[in-house]
Design a protein around this motif. Structure first.
Motif, PDB file in Angstrom:
ATOM      1  N   ILE A  68      27.091  27.291  52.317  1.00 24.99           N
ATOM      2  CA  ILE A  68      28.109  28.641  51.760  1.00 24.99           C
ATOM      3  C   ILE A  68      28.280  28.425  50.236  1.00 24.99           C
ATOM      4  O   ILE A  68      28.383  27.652  49.634  1.00 24.99           O
ATOM      5  N   ILE A  69      27.891  29.737  49.990  1.00 20.80           N
ATOM      6  CA  ILE A  69      28.148  29.912  48.378  1.00 20.80           C
ATOM      7  C   ILE A  69      29.668  30.055  48.179  1.00 20.80           C
ATOM      8  O   ILE A  69      30.071  31.515  48.352  1.00 20.80           O
ATOM      9  N   GLU A  70      30.506  29.278  47.734  1.00 23.75           N
ATOM     10  CA  GLU A  70      31.719  29.483  47.592  1.00 23.75           C
ATOM     11  C   GLU A  70      32.059  30.137  46.011  1.00 23.75           C
ATOM     12  O   GLU A  70      31.182  29.933  45.065  1.00 23.75           O
ATOM     13  N   PRO A  71      33.071  31.017  46.159  1.00 28.21           N
ATOM     14  CA  PRO A  71      33.559  31.855  44.908  1.00 28.21           C
ATOM     15  C   PRO A  71      34.005  31.052  43.913  1.00 28.21           C
ATOM     16  O   PRO A  71      35.517  31.260  43.473  1.00 28.21           O
ATOM     17  N   LYS A  72      33.907  29.939  43.354  1.00 32.91           N
ATOM     18  CA  LYS A  72      34.352  28.747  42.533  1.00 32.91           C
ATOM     19  C   LYS A  72      35.031  29.536  41.428  1.00 32.91           C
ATOM     20  O   LYS A  72      35.822  28.778  40.762  1.00 32.91           O
ATOM     21  N   ALA A  73      34.304  30.422  40.906  1.00 33.49           N
ATOM     22  CA  ALA A  73      34.848  31.266  39.573  1.00 33.49           C
ATOM     23  C   ALA A  73      36.103  31.885  39.959  1.00 33.49           C
ATOM     24  O   ALA A  73      36.765  31.999  38.944  1.00 33.49           O
ATOM     25  N   LEU A  74      36.535  31.884  41.081  1.00 31.55           N
ATOM     26  CA  LEU A  74      37.763  32.511  41.452  1.00 31.55           C
ATOM     27  C   LEU A  74      38.908  31.653  41.504  1.00 31.55           C
ATOM     28  O   LEU A  74      39.951  31.779  41.981  1.00 31.55           O
TER      29      LEU A  74
END
Length: 587
Positions: free
Chosen positions: A375-381
């Motif tokens: 899963i590509i997590e929205p880590k920038a958020l």
């Protein structure tokens, strides 16, 4: 799930086969709802279920994802089925265009293929190809060509359209269908079309009930049948799999992947199906195999799910080089997603969202490959990190009880605690845990770990057997106003991470308002589910029935479209009873 297999049945006839057994899915069209009106009402463009960082339609109902491609403008583009007039006059799906640079920030482009245009009615799923080969001599090489299903008087028919403006708008390539099922009882839909440079032909893979029909065309208009891999009861029973088929087959998609370790390249056939005979729900499946001389897929391995959850359906897959695929799916399920659903303000007609993007790679050995799902997590958020340590003495001891924003990233790392005797310590009345085992100590984690996500109107629970990697997911909600839909939603789903006898176990739980995506670190598997809650906070409870040490970290996930961000979560509003050790830090 119990593994399945299938065989290829050669078919010389061009007749389409009538699908077996499982009822035809709804496509959110023609509901005849008595609340129909000519103007949008409250709940059509906003609701308390609105997602923050997942893509969702701005109005109405959304479901299946169409082709994903990288455009010359540097954006990724995709289309999906959108019903902006869901349960109102003008009800019916059309193709809607979206672009993104990162699968976190999305921009609506608009309706690309409108419904009710005088040639076709409302549309179901299909696919888009580029004309860069010059196959369509009367179109520029920059043109895009779409094949899709439309229901005409209940009959599934295939249409073709083209775009000269990078997919912003499509026009009919022909004023009539290029293929048609013989009657309304025949399944023939969701065409996946690809160009074969060696034979200079178009190849279409068509969902036909219990098989995937394969067709070739020399001109993109006339198609002839060349074969079909079967998934019917008889074919599976011949292989000793008595539990039956995978229900109605939908949304085929064919890609290739190379395993960088073995160097072998395999064909991967994706499709939507129903694991109802195997304790599963509808989902996106894949098979590993190769193509024969007529482009018919020949399976070499049994089917498996791309995502183990209840709500990863109508998926599409993009080729990113020879070793990587990117997938998006509709987070929904026809068992409950199109049933009457309400928030605090009344009926909701804005429903559905996309999953987070998934990266898929191939790993294993010849004859035993599987997809590794990340899963590509929205880590920038991620914002406002809170971390801490807690522990359990066993016997269903609560290690954590906190309230956080519903839009939340949670990382839970478990290691064996002190004083454990390896016997599991579970409640003797816990039948599910007894069946799946607790483990026998030996330094590895044992017992059952339970994570509960509680809201004022809904609950999601994960019960995980540490020694075996088996887990059970259950949900409840008061928001579905249909008894059958509620039963489907509340079904217990069993899955496995494949992580066995580990001394360290890390859960990642990524929540948005209407979704939960879960995976165990290093498992290569994921579990995606929709949820229906109007609560903007989640109470997170974590317990274990054996001595266990927990390290946790939380992050609020901000709305990428919000002008500013402010913390929504309180770090620890609920007391954690009798913690043997506990610490927290803010950073």
């Amino acid at each position: 799930m119990r593994w399945l297999a299938l065989v290829v049945a050669a078919a010389a006839s061009t007749a389409l086969v009538i699908g077996a057994g499982w009822p035809r899915r709804a496509v959110a069209a023609g509901s005849g709802d008595p609340r129909s009106a000519t103007t949008a009402v409250s709940g059509m463009t906003t609701s308390q279920f609105d997602q923050a960082y997942h893509y969702q339609t701005s109005q109405g109902f959304m479901n299946d994802v169409q082709t994903i491609w990288k455009g010359g403008d540097g954006y990724y583009h995709f289309l999906y089925l959108r019903n902006a007039r869901y349960r109102h006059d003008g009800d019916g799906t059309e193709w809607y265009h979206v672009k993104t640079r990162d699968f976190v920030h999305y921009t609506d482009v608009g309706v690309s293929i409108p419904k009710f245009n005088g040639v076709w009615q409302w549309m179901a799923t299909g696919s888009v190809i580029t004309n860069e080969s010059g196959f369509f001599a009367d179109l520029p090489r920059t043109a895009l060509v779409a094949y899709f299903t439309s229901y005409i008087d209940g009959v599934q028919r295939q249409f073709v359209a083209y775009s000269r403006d990078e997919g912003r708008t499509f026009l009919p390539y022909r004023d009539t269908a290029v293929m048609s099922a013989p009657h309304a009882e025949t399944n023939a839909r969701d065409p996946y079309v690809t160009y074969d440079a060696r034979s200079k032909t178009l190849v279409m893979y068509l969902a036909e009930g219990d098989r995937i029909g394969t067709y070739e065309s020399a001109d993109g208009v006339g198609f002839h049948h060349v074969g079909a891999p079967m998934l019917d009861d008889g074919a599976l029973a011949d292989l000793g799999l008595e539990d039956g088929d995978l229900g109605l087959i939908e949304c085929p998609n064919l890609k290739t992947l190379r395993d960088p370790r073995t160097g072998e390249t395999k064909s991967i056939l994706f499709f939507g199906a129903n694991g109802y005979r195997y304790g599963q729900t509808t989902g996106t499946y894949y098979m590993v195999g190769h193509l024969d001389g007529h482009h018919v897929f020949v399976p070499e391995q049994r089917p498996s799910r791309v995502d183990d959850g209840s709500d990863y359906y109508g998926a599409n897959v993009m080729q990113n080089g020879d070793t990587l695929l990117t997938s998006l799916a509709w987070m929904g399920n026809w068992g409950y997603s199109d049933k009457p659903i309400s928030d605090d303000h009344g009926p909701v007609y804005k429903l559905g969202s996309l999953s987070l993007a998934h990266h898929l790679t191939l790993a294993g050995k010849p004859g035993d490959y599987s997809l590794v799902n990340t899963i590509i997590e929205p880590k920038a958020l991620y914002q406002g990190a809170v971390a801490g340590i807690s522990s359990s003495t066993g016997r269903r001891h609560t290690m954590l009880d906190v309230s956080r924003s519903t839009r939340q990233n949670t990382v839970l790392t478990f290691t064996p605690g002190e004083g454990g005797d390896g016997d599991g310590g579970g409640d003797a009345g816990d039948g599910w845990s007894r069946v799946h085992g607790h483990g026998d100590g030996g330094g590895a984690l044992s017992g059952t770990i339970t994570v509960r996500l509680l809201h004022r109107d809904a609950t999601e629970t994960i019960r995980y057997v540490a020694a075996t990697g088996a887990y059970e997911v259950t949900r409840e909600t008061s928001r579905i106003g249909d008894s059958g839909g509620s039963r489907e939603y509340e079904k217990s789903i069993a899955a496995s991470s494949g992580v066995v006898a580990s001394q360290r176990l890390t859960f990642h739980i990524v929540q948005d308002q209407s979704s939960v995506e879960f995976y165990v670190e290093s498992s290569g598997r994921s579990y995606s589910m929709a949820r229906y809650t109007a609560d903007d906070h989640t109470r997170i409870q974590v317990s274990s029935d054996t001595p266990t040490r927990l390290t946790y970290e939380f992050n609020d996930i901000r709305d990428p479209h919000a002008a500013s961000w402010a913390p929504m979560s309180s770090p620890m509003p609920f007391a954690v009873p009798s913690l043997s050790s506990s610490s927290s830090s803010f950073r």
